[in-house]
Each structure stands twice: as structure tokens, then as C-alpha cells.
Design an enzyme around this catalytic site. Structure first.
Site, short mmCIF file in Angstrom:
data_model
loop_
_atom_site.label_atom_id
_atom_site.label_comp_id
_atom_site.label_asym_id
_atom_site.label_seq_id
_atom_site.Cartn_x
_atom_site.Cartn_y
_atom_site.Cartn_z
N ASP A 8 0.84 -1.19 0.00
CA ASP A 8 0.00 0.00 0.00
C ASP A 8 0.88 1.24 0.00
O ASP A 8 1.85 1.33 0.76
CB ASP A 8 -0.91 -0.01 1.23
CG ASP A 8 -1.81 1.20 1.28
OD1 ASP A 8 -1.42 2.21 1.91
OD2 ASP A 8 -2.89 1.17 0.68
N ASP A 42 -0.18 8.49 -9.65
CA ASP A 42 -1.23 8.18 -10.63
C ASP A 42 -1.91 6.88 -10.20
O ASP A 42 -1.93 5.90 -10.94
CB ASP A 42 -0.64 8.07 -12.03
CG ASP A 42 -1.73 7.99 -13.10
OD1 ASP A 42 -2.81 8.56 -12.90
OD2 ASP A 42 -1.49 7.35 -14.14
N ASP A 75 -8.33 3.85 -8.42
CA ASP A 75 -9.12 2.64 -8.26
C ASP A 75 -10.38 2.82 -9.10
O ASP A 75 -11.36 3.38 -8.65
CB ASP A 75 -9.47 2.45 -6.78
CG ASP A 75 -10.31 1.20 -6.54
OD1 ASP A 75 -10.45 0.40 -7.48
OD2 ASP A 75 -10.84 1.04 -5.42
#
Length: 264
Positions: free
Chosen positions: A127, A146, A149
Site C-alpha cells: 500500500d 497516478d 481505483d
């Protein structure tokens, strides 16, 4: 058995549900694309070197605005790997850290889009917030953010806390380069403003460059705690391989903080 994606008129080469999304690789005669569900993420051209996602080339303006030697870049979000490969080709000596939360995206980039690591490129499957929290201060010249989701930035990566951490790991004159969706003003500006307002809390200076194409609702956002000066096509001696990739954005209006205040 072959899947078909009739809505897009493309053949599906790969489909897999990962821990984070359903990943598709699809292709037409001209291009091969990566999608999360039905959301287009990015793609490459099949018959020539290049991308079917032109806004990715705008990130190459970061080194031009920084205007000095670059040693280390952080890319948050891998996608097809096109941006990382292009940075590596044009700037072969820099170190590149890539953060991608979804290992399946990394596998797809390798297997379908010719992405690979090398001695100066390292992919971290983690993450982004956790990676950035544990990164050294003042470690990066540029950060390219960039990470989408689908059509949204993951909520924990669009917070003042996260932008503060990005500021911490940038060098004093370093630049955060972000792709934001929306318009500068009007009814389609809400999403852009929500993100940019948080960045303004953390960073003192900004340059905004809307996409050259009206239909592409992308705004390249460059943020720094050092002054960022506007540039023009005739104000820099550019590497030849960069010119064709970044020319559309060099010839698009650039907004600094004074322009942004007046436009708002």
C-alpha cells in the site's frame, strides 16, 4: 474459450479478480488495454512505440520543470508500466521506485505489456501510504502519483496526511506530479477541487496544465514547496526523444497560483 467485450469492441485476452478489482487485458487491432472492471486504466499501441493513454506522457514534464539532475523518482501506481519504461529509456541513470498495491497488476504488466525490473528499477507490492510512511525524508527528486481505483483516487491517498508524507520524502525543491480528473472550474470541477484544495494546504507552489484535448478531463498538477516557473517550448533545450511526447502540454496554457486564484 475466448471472452469478448462487446461494449468496447475488444477481445479479452485476460480476466482475473484480484483482491482489489477485476482486471481485464483487452485489445483491438490498434491497441492493447488494461481495465479495472469497465474502467479504462491505460494501454499501449500495438504497431508502434507509444501509449493509447496520452496523458501519461504529461508526467514527463516533471524533469523539465525541475530543471536539474535527477537521481531518484517514486512512481505510485504501475498500470501497464508504460511511464516507468519511458522514464527509464529517456533517463537511463536514475533510480526508480514503483509502488503498486495489487500484485496481479504487476504480473499483468510483465506478461502482457513487456514491463520488467532492472538494476535501477524496483517494484514494491505494498500500500502506498505504508510505503511512504516508512520512506526516508528528502529521498526523492520527483514523485509521480497516478493511483486510481477505477475512476477514483483511493480515499486514503487523497488526504492532507498523505500529501504531508509525500512532501516529507521529497527533496526541498522536489516536485509532486499528479494526474487529477475534472475541469478547473464549472460543474465538472468538484472532484478536482476536492483533491487540489488538500494539496494547497501542504504545498506552497503549484502549476496546473489541463489536457490539450477537450474530451480528456485530466489536469496535470505539479506541486512543490519551492517556486515552480512556467516553461515554454522555446525556453528549454529538450532531449529530442522528449519533444514529440510532451509538445502538446508545452503548448497548452499553464496556470500558477496567481492564475488559479483569479480563475477560481
Amino acid at each position: 474459450m475466448k471472452w469478448t467485450m462487446d461494449f468496447f469492441g475488444e477481445e479479452i485476452l485476460f480476466k482475473k479478480k484480484s483482491a482489489y478489482s477485476t482486471i481485464y487485458v483487452s485489445e483491438s487491432d490498434e491497441q492493447r488495454n488494461l481495465r479495472f472492471l469497465t474502467s479504462f486504466q491505460s494501454g499501449i499501441l500495438k504497431n508502434e512505440e507509444g501509449t493509447s493513454t496520452p496523458y501519461l506522457n504529461s508526467f514527463l514534464l516533471g524533469p523539465i520543470f525541475l530543471n536539474r539532475e535527477i537521481k531518484k523518482i517514486l512512481c505510485i501506481g504501475l498500470g501497464t508500466g508504460y511511464l516507468v519504461k519511458t522514464l527509464r529509456r529517456i533517463f537511463p541513470e536514475i533510480e526508480i521506485d514503483v509502488v503498486e498495491i495489487d500484485e496481479e497488476v504487476y504480473n499483468v504488466a510483465k506478461n502482457y505489456f513487456n514491463f520488467s525490473q532492472d538494476g535501477k528499477t524496483e517494484v514494491h507490492i505494498v500500500d502506498a501510504f505504508n510505503f511512504v510512511e516508512n520512506a526516508n525524508s528528502s529521498d526523492y527528486d520527483l514523485i509521480a502519483l497516478d493511483a486510481y481505483d477505477g475512476n477514483e483516487i483511493p480515499s486514503h491517498l487523497d488526504t492532507i496526511e498523505f500529501y504531508e508524507e509525500l512532501s516529507r520524502i521529497l527533496m526541498a525543491d522536489g516536485i509532486l506530479i499528479t494526474n487529477l480528473h475534472g475541469r478547473l472550474t464549472g460543474e465538472h470541477s468538484i472532484g478536482f477541487r476536492n483533491s487540489f484544495d488538500k494539496m494547497e494546504v501542504v504545498f506552497k507552489h503549484s502549476i496546473l496544465i489541463p489536457s490539450p484535448n477537450e474530451w480528456e478531463m485530466n489536469i496535470l498538477t505539479l506541486s512543490s514547496n519551492s517556486q515552480i516557473d512556467k516553461i515554454s517550448a522555446d525556453s528549454k533545450v529538450l532531449p529530442a526523444e522528449l519533444i514529440s511526447l510532451i509538445d502538446p502540454w508545452l503548448n497548452t496554457r499553464q496556470y500558477n497560483e496567481k492564475d488559479i486564484e483569479e480563475k477560481a
